[in-house]
Design an enzyme around this catalytic site. Structure first.
Site, PDB file in Angstrom:
ATOM      1  N   TYR A  24       3.295  51.097 -57.547  1.00  0.00           N
ATOM      2  CA  TYR A  24       3.161  51.817 -56.262  1.00  0.00           C
ATOM      3  C   TYR A  24       3.791  53.229 -56.396  1.00  0.00           C
ATOM      4  O   TYR A  24       4.727  53.402 -56.967  1.00  0.00           O
ATOM      5  CB  TYR A  24       4.362  50.999 -55.266  1.00  0.00           C
ATOM      6  CG  TYR A  24       4.101  51.826 -53.902  1.00  0.00           C
ATOM      7  CD1 TYR A  24       3.404  51.397 -52.916  1.00  0.00           C
ATOM      8  CD2 TYR A  24       5.211  52.739 -53.747  1.00  0.00           C
ATOM      9  CE1 TYR A  24       3.318  52.301 -51.605  1.00  0.00           C
ATOM     10  CE2 TYR A  24       5.328  53.489 -52.510  1.00  0.00           C
ATOM     11  CZ  TYR A  24       4.431  53.326 -51.537  1.00  0.00           C
ATOM     12  OH  TYR A  24       4.336  54.018 -50.504  1.00  0.00           O
TER      13      TYR A  24
ATOM     14  N   GLU B 242      -0.231  58.298 -50.359  1.00  0.00           N
ATOM     15  CA  GLU B 242       0.194  56.963 -51.129  1.00  0.00           C
ATOM     16  C   GLU B 242      -0.915  56.543 -51.912  1.00  0.00           C
ATOM     17  O   GLU B 242      -2.221  56.588 -51.681  1.00  0.00           O
ATOM     18  CB  GLU B 242       0.593  56.045 -50.036  1.00  0.00           C
ATOM     19  CG  GLU B 242       1.176  54.962 -50.394  1.00  0.00           C
ATOM     20  CD  GLU B 242       0.930  53.771 -49.358  1.00  0.00           C
ATOM     21  OE1 GLU B 242       2.302  53.789 -48.813  1.00  0.00           O
ATOM     22  OE2 GLU B 242       0.308  52.971 -49.186  1.00  0.00           O
TER      23      GLU B 242
END
Ligand code: GDP
Ligand code: MN
Length: 378
Positions: A101, A189
């Protein structure tokens, strides 16, 4: 404004972030052609502006162009969290070794952007954040200095990324930060950023949210805005320059000024009611804008009463009254309406409104109490 995965990844790619080959398709046969171009194996990804598409069955791997067509047919007929799928992204399928992530957002408390990273990326990142937050590394960025090399290395080391990937990971992190800054994003993101079987880093997913207040600086982004994906009431509000946010209560609010709108919502709650929206018609609103605002409030069927709180300064009371009357002719509201109107031309405004059977109030407290009672059917 949220960007679709394919739009976010196209931006990321301009900043040197490796993304899979692929294109977006609106029909199953297009999806098949793209899968053919990619050599057969492809991942079919629903393009809707919500997270959790994978878990909802909106992401599927096809082993052949035929299967790509079949899966695209299936996914294009889906609804994910209430949003119909209108497009799919057909990407080269990746063989995944590890999911990382990597995200950047604003940390309001720290008044700085914060980079977050985790070795436990993928579809369960919310779960990781909730149960094992120590698996997420956070590094704040001084906006005047930007991201420094040592910070990117620190992040890489903290998530135990093999050293051979540090250089590219640093470039990806810097690219993501630059994309975030240049586009006035509030979120950029990559989840997952994967290490694939060829031992390469690739951004499989992409997400960007752009600050609405900065849209005027990005006409290119306004162009790619997907109106299909937005609430009609919010599109309408934007068209008229009205700030509108839908909430869950049943008292519609029309107020001039953001601070006054906040105070109005507070006082509604204080007297036991629940606001149905935040709405700021802004300074100097004319009749047409007031009419638009009333239409927008009334599209919400849970609205049981409306409270107008207008402080006439630049906005003139008689203009507001005319707007309300025009709108009432048009939309014929069936709910009780309470108005508190003070300031410039308030008297003229009130006279106009007497004909309209509106409940008037002298003070905000009185108006709020009357609106709460009206919403309860009293
Ligand atoms: P999200 O669920 O909306 O976040 O969509 P993602 O694009 O992140 O995809 C969800 C999950 O699907 C990823 O975490 C991967 O595990 C898987 N996935 C996505 N693309 C591929 C791919 O090309 N190959 C494989 N094997 N899995 C993929
Ligand atoms: Mn994802």
């Amino acid at each position: 404004m949220k960007l679709h995965e394919y739009q976010s990844k196209q931006i990321f790619s301009k900043y040197g972030i490796p993304i899979p080959k692929g294109r977006v398709a609106a029909t199953a046969s297009e999806a098949r052609h793209i899968a053919e171009e990619l050599g057969g194996r492809a991942v079919i990804k629903s393009q809707v502006l919500v997270g959790g598409r994978g878990k909802a069955g909106g992401i599927k791997v096809a082993k052949s162009p035929e299967e790509a067509e079949q899966l695209a047919t299936q996914i294009l007929s889906m609804e994910i969290k209430g949003l119909p799928v209108r497009k799919v992204l057909v990407d080269e399928a990746a063989a995944i070794e590890q999911e990382i992530y990597l995200g950047i957002t604003n940390d309001r408390a720290a008044k700085k952007p914060v980079i977050m990273a985790s070795a436990a990326g993928g579809v369960d990142i919310e779960e990781v954040a909730a149960t094992t937050p120590d698996k997420i590394v956070k590094v704040h960025i001084d906006p005047l200095l930007g991201i420094r090399d040592y910070q990117a290395r620190d992040i890489a080391a903290s998530i135990d990324l093999p050293r051979e990937h540090w250089k590219l990971f640093g470039e990806i992190t810097k690219g993501l930060y630059q994309a975030y800054i240049d586009n006035d994003a509030t979120l950029a993101e990559i989840n997952p950023l994967v290490i694939n079987k060829d031992n390469k880093l690739v951004a499989l997913d992409g997400k960007m949210v752009i600050d609405e207040n900065a849209m005027f600086r990005h006409p290119n982004l306004a162009e790619i805005r997907d109106l299909d994906e937005e609430a009609p009431s919010e599109i309408e509000a934007r068209k008229y320059g009205i700030t509108f946010i839908k909430l869950d209560g049943n008292i519609g609010c029309m107020v001039n000024g953001a601070g006054l709108a906040m105070a109005t919502m507070d006082i509604i709650k204080f007297f036991g009611g629940e606001p149905a929206n935040f709405l700021d018609i802004g300074g100097g609103a004319g009749a047409d804008k007031v009419a638009a605002a009333l239409r927008i409030i009334l599209t919400d069927t849970s609205v049981k009463a409306i409270l107008f709180n207008i402080f006439g300064g630049i906005t003139r009371g008689d203009e507001v009254a005319k707007g309300i009357l025009t709108a009432m002719e048009e939309v014929k509201p069936q709910v009780p309406m309470v108005i508190r109107l003070v300031g410039t031309n308030a008297e003229e405004g009130r006279k106009l409104l007497e004909k309209a059977n509106m409940i008037t109030a002298e003070t905000l407290a009185e108006a709020a109490q009357k609106a709460v009672a009206a919403a309860k059917g009293a």
